[in-house]
Design a protein around this motif. Structure first.
Motif, PDB file in Angstrom:
ATOM      1  N   GLU A 187       0.834  -1.352  -0.416  1.00 15.74           N
ATOM      2  CA  GLU A 187      -0.436   0.622  -0.139  1.00 15.74           C
ATOM      3  C   GLU A 187       0.649   1.102   0.072  1.00 15.74           C
ATOM      4  O   GLU A 187       0.806   2.274  -0.910  1.00 15.74           O
ATOM      5  N   SER A 188       1.982   1.288   0.627  1.00 14.60           N
ATOM      6  CA  SER A 188       2.603   2.113   0.793  1.00 14.60           C
ATOM      7  C   SER A 188       3.619   3.051  -0.622  1.00 14.60           C
ATOM      8  O   SER A 188       4.103   3.917  -0.906  1.00 14.60           O
ATOM      9  N   LYS A 189       4.017   1.103  -0.595  1.00 12.33           N
ATOM     10  CA  LYS A 189       4.925   2.192  -2.405  1.00 12.33           C
ATOM     11  C   LYS A 189       3.725   2.480  -3.384  1.00 12.33           C
ATOM     12  O   LYS A 189       4.192   2.830  -4.029  1.00 12.33           O
ATOM     13  N   GLU A 190       2.564   1.462  -3.380  1.00 11.08           N
ATOM     14  CA  GLU A 190       1.509   2.547  -4.104  1.00 11.08           C
ATOM     15  C   GLU A 190       1.654   3.455  -4.058  1.00 11.08           C
ATOM     16  O   GLU A 190       1.331   4.489  -4.483  1.00 11.08           O
ATOM     17  N   ARG A 191       1.064   4.021  -2.932  1.00  9.77           N
ATOM     18  CA  ARG A 191       1.366   5.482  -2.836  1.00  9.77           C
ATOM     19  C   ARG A 191       2.173   6.714  -3.018  1.00  9.77           C
ATOM     20  O   ARG A 191       1.911   7.506  -3.521  1.00  9.77           O
ATOM     21  N   ARG A 192       3.781   5.895  -2.741  1.00  3.61           N
ATOM     22  CA  ARG A 192       4.563   6.259  -3.247  1.00  3.61           C
ATOM     23  C   ARG A 192       4.931   6.565  -5.277  1.00  3.61           C
ATOM     24  O   ARG A 192       4.710   7.653  -5.076  1.00  3.61           O
ATOM     25  N   MET A 193       4.212   5.543  -5.587  1.00  3.23           N
ATOM     26  CA  MET A 193       4.166   5.853  -7.062  1.00  3.23           C
ATOM     27  C   MET A 193       2.450   6.919  -7.202  1.00  3.23           C
ATOM     28  O   MET A 193       3.117   7.626  -8.003  1.00  3.23           O
ATOM     29  N   VAL A 194       2.015   6.714  -6.467  1.00  2.93           N
ATOM     30  CA  VAL A 194       0.805   7.773  -7.675  1.00  2.93           C
ATOM     31  C   VAL A 194       1.317   9.014  -7.118  1.00  2.93           C
ATOM     32  O   VAL A 194       1.365  10.388  -7.665  1.00  2.93           O
ATOM     33  N   GLU A 195       2.508   9.119  -5.563  1.00  2.00           N
ATOM     34  CA  GLU A 195       2.550  10.854  -5.174  1.00  2.00           C
ATOM     35  C   GLU A 195       3.966  10.706  -6.387  1.00  2.00           C
ATOM     36  O   GLU A 195       4.463  12.212  -6.818  1.00  2.00           O
ATOM     37  N   MET A 196       4.494   9.996  -7.141  1.00  3.96           N
ATOM     38  CA  MET A 196       5.672  10.722  -7.866  1.00  3.96           C
ATOM     39  C   MET A 196       5.047  10.931  -9.048  1.00  3.96           C
ATOM     40  O   MET A 196       5.365  11.561  -9.491  1.00  3.96           O
ATOM     41  N   ARG A 197       3.833  10.424  -9.541  1.00  7.34           N
ATOM     42  CA  ARG A 197       3.750  10.848 -10.761  1.00  7.34           C
ATOM     43  C   ARG A 197       3.009  11.968 -11.022  1.00  7.34           C
ATOM     44  O   ARG A 197       2.581  13.091 -11.366  1.00  7.34           O
ATOM     45  N   ARG A 198       2.007  12.432  -9.313  1.00  6.55           N
ATOM     46  CA  ARG A 198       1.195  13.779  -9.022  1.00  6.55           C
ATOM     47  C   ARG A 198       2.781  14.158  -9.668  1.00  6.55           C
ATOM     48  O   ARG A 198       2.318  16.162 -10.185  1.00  6.55           O
ATOM     49  N   LYS A 199       3.742  14.826  -8.684  1.00  4.17           N
ATOM     50  CA  LYS A 199       4.783  15.417  -8.741  1.00  4.17           C
ATOM     51  C   LYS A 199       5.398  15.917  -9.532  1.00  4.17           C
ATOM     52  O   LYS A 199       5.820  16.813 -10.513  1.00  4.17           O
ATOM     53  N   ALA A 200       5.485  14.876 -10.805  1.00  5.32           N
ATOM     54  CA  ALA A 200       6.064  14.612 -11.995  1.00  5.32           C
ATOM     55  C   ALA A 200       5.201  15.655 -12.633  1.00  5.32           C
ATOM     56  O   ALA A 200       5.590  16.156 -14.158  1.00  5.32           O
ATOM     57  N   LYS A 201       3.473  15.123 -13.099  1.00  7.89           N
ATOM     58  CA  LYS A 201       2.593  16.103 -13.433  1.00  7.89           C
ATOM     59  C   LYS A 201       2.583  16.866 -13.072  1.00  7.89           C
ATOM     60  O   LYS A 201       2.883  18.790 -14.783  1.00  7.89           O
ATOM     61  N   ILE A 202       2.693  17.842 -12.625  1.00  4.18           N
ATOM     62  CA  ILE A 202       2.951  19.117 -11.581  1.00  4.18           C
ATOM     63  C   ILE A 202       4.505  20.160 -12.230  1.00  4.18           C
ATOM     64  O   ILE A 202       3.940  20.863 -12.828  1.00  4.18           O
ATOM     65  N   GLU A 203       5.697  18.787 -12.918  1.00  2.00           N
ATOM     66  CA  GLU A 203       6.246  19.551 -12.757  1.00  2.00           C
ATOM     67  C   GLU A 203       6.678  19.959 -14.431  1.00  2.00           C
ATOM     68  O   GLU A 203       6.638  20.744 -15.022  1.00  2.00           O
ATOM     69  N   THR A 204       5.883  19.258 -14.974  1.00  2.26           N
ATOM     70  CA  THR A 204       4.852  19.340 -16.510  1.00  2.26           C
ATOM     71  C   THR A 204       4.352  20.455 -16.490  1.00  2.26           C
ATOM     72  O   THR A 204       4.992  21.466 -17.761  1.00  2.26           O
ATOM     73  N   ILE A 205       3.447  20.748 -15.616  1.00  2.00           N
ATOM     74  CA  ILE A 205       3.014  21.802 -15.604  1.00  2.00           C
ATOM     75  C   ILE A 205       3.421  22.836 -15.840  1.00  2.00           C
ATOM     76  O   ILE A 205       2.701  24.154 -16.762  1.00  2.00           O
ATOM     77  N   ARG A 262       7.036  23.744 -16.006  1.00  2.00           N
ATOM     78  CA  ARG A 262       7.420  24.337 -17.351  1.00  2.00           C
ATOM     79  C   ARG A 262       6.649  24.802 -18.244  1.00  2.00           C
ATOM     80  O   ARG A 262       6.976  25.606 -19.189  1.00  2.00           O
ATOM     81  N   LEU A 263       5.225  23.577 -18.646  1.00  2.00           N
ATOM     82  CA  LEU A 263       4.542  24.948 -20.162  1.00  2.00           C
ATOM     83  C   LEU A 263       4.397  26.074 -19.764  1.00  2.00           C
ATOM     84  O   LEU A 263       4.316  26.633 -20.532  1.00  2.00           O
ATOM     85  N   ILE A 264       3.809  26.490 -17.786  1.00  2.00           N
ATOM     86  CA  ILE A 264       3.242  27.756 -18.170  1.00  2.00           C
ATOM     87  C   ILE A 264       4.489  29.167 -17.752  1.00  2.00           C
ATOM     88  O   ILE A 264       4.561  29.647 -18.843  1.00  2.00           O
ATOM     89  N   ASP A 265       5.914  28.661 -17.581  1.00  2.00           N
ATOM     90  CA  ASP A 265       6.922  29.046 -17.724  1.00  2.00           C
ATOM     91  C   ASP A 265       6.940  29.577 -18.921  1.00  2.00           C
ATOM     92  O   ASP A 265       7.591  31.035 -19.148  1.00  2.00           O
TER      93      ASP A 265
END
Length: 267
Positions: free
Chosen positions: A133-151, A153-156
């Motif tokens: 369960e913790s591993k799955e939560r970590r993967m979800v959090e990593m994907r969320r952070k990667a998406k935010i970084e992409t967003i 960068r686009l706004i920048d």
């Protein structure tokens, strides 16, 4: 000499009272001597002392921890808890304590369990596995952070272009304020370029990231203000007088070529 029975009874009661007082005082001192401590996981346990363990110095243990294909050795105190061992293993494995499950002798151990009381000896082997369960939560959090970084960068990228267009708006504003007329096509083109950046901002999905969403909104407001300013400047620019162009003509004189035929005179 015989002691009267009444005096005997008084003597026995005095001894009993003194014994009770001594026992109560001893119990009170023992209660006051108890100390408590907070262990990993928020568990409150009685603090262990050297005298309680029966040893003057608690030995250190070398524990072999197996994590998949990784084998690492950790040196810890025998009275360390499994929760504290997880904290030490974070630096070795990169897993946070909440993401770890420690197995010893085929049984998962709780954070508050002590190594020595569970039978851990020097050179004992402990198996570390990921908590699913913790591993799955970590993967979800990593994907969320990667998406935010992409967003972000686009706004920048859009923000950089908006800054460049804002400078052009400032140049046009100064020219009109100084009484100079600007080509209307220049203002119209600049408005179109700003609107293109506004469309790019609208197409960036930033709803999931609060900071990125606020940044996107601020850039959109800048575009809106620039377009409104250019609409006003367009009206002011049309009122500017067109400077009259002065046309100067230079007359050229031609001399006959030496090789040309001389003019003939006729009577």
């Amino acid at each position: 000499m015989r002691i009267p029975e009444m005096m005997k009874r008084r003597f026995r009661r005095s001894e009993a009272a003194e014994s009770a007082t001594t026992t109560s005082s001893s119990s009170s001192s023992a209660a006051e001597a108890v100390e408590w401590e907070m262990r990993p996981g928020g568990m409150l346990v009685q603090k262990r002392s050297e005298s309680a363990s029966g040893n003057l110095a608690t030995p250190n243990l070398r524990i072999r921890v197996v994590y998949g294909a990784i084998l690492c050795q950790i040196s810890v105190n025998a009275q360390t808890t499994f929760g504290e061992l997880k904290t030490l293993l974070t630096a070795e494995t990169g897993l946070q304590p909440a993401e770890q499950r420690l197995i010893f002798r085929g049984k998962e151990r709780e954070n508050g369990d002590y190594l020595d009381t569970c039978g851990v000896k020097d050179r004992s082997k402990v198996v570390l596995i990921d908590d699913p369960e913790s591993k799955e939560r970590r993967m979800v959090e990593m994907r969320r952070k990667a998406k935010i970084e992409t967003i972000q960068r686009l706004i920048d990228d859009v923000s950089t272009e908006i800054d460049r267009l804002v400078e052009q708006v400032s140049v046009i504003e100064k020219s009109i304020a100084n009484g100079k007329r600007v080509a209307e096509l220049q203002i119209t083109t600049l408005i179109e370029m700003l609107m293109q950046q506004a469309v790019k901002l609208d197409n960036i999905p930033a709803a999931e990231a609060a900071d990125a969403c606020a940044y996107k909104d601020s850039q959109g407001k800048i575009v809106q203000k620039c377009v409104e300013k250019l609409d006003v400047l367009k009206v002011l620019n049309a009122k500017q007088k067109v400077p009259a162009s002065v046309v100067t003509t230079t007359w050229e004189t031609f001399e006959p070529s030496p090789s040309a035929n001389p003019w003939e005179l006729f009577d």
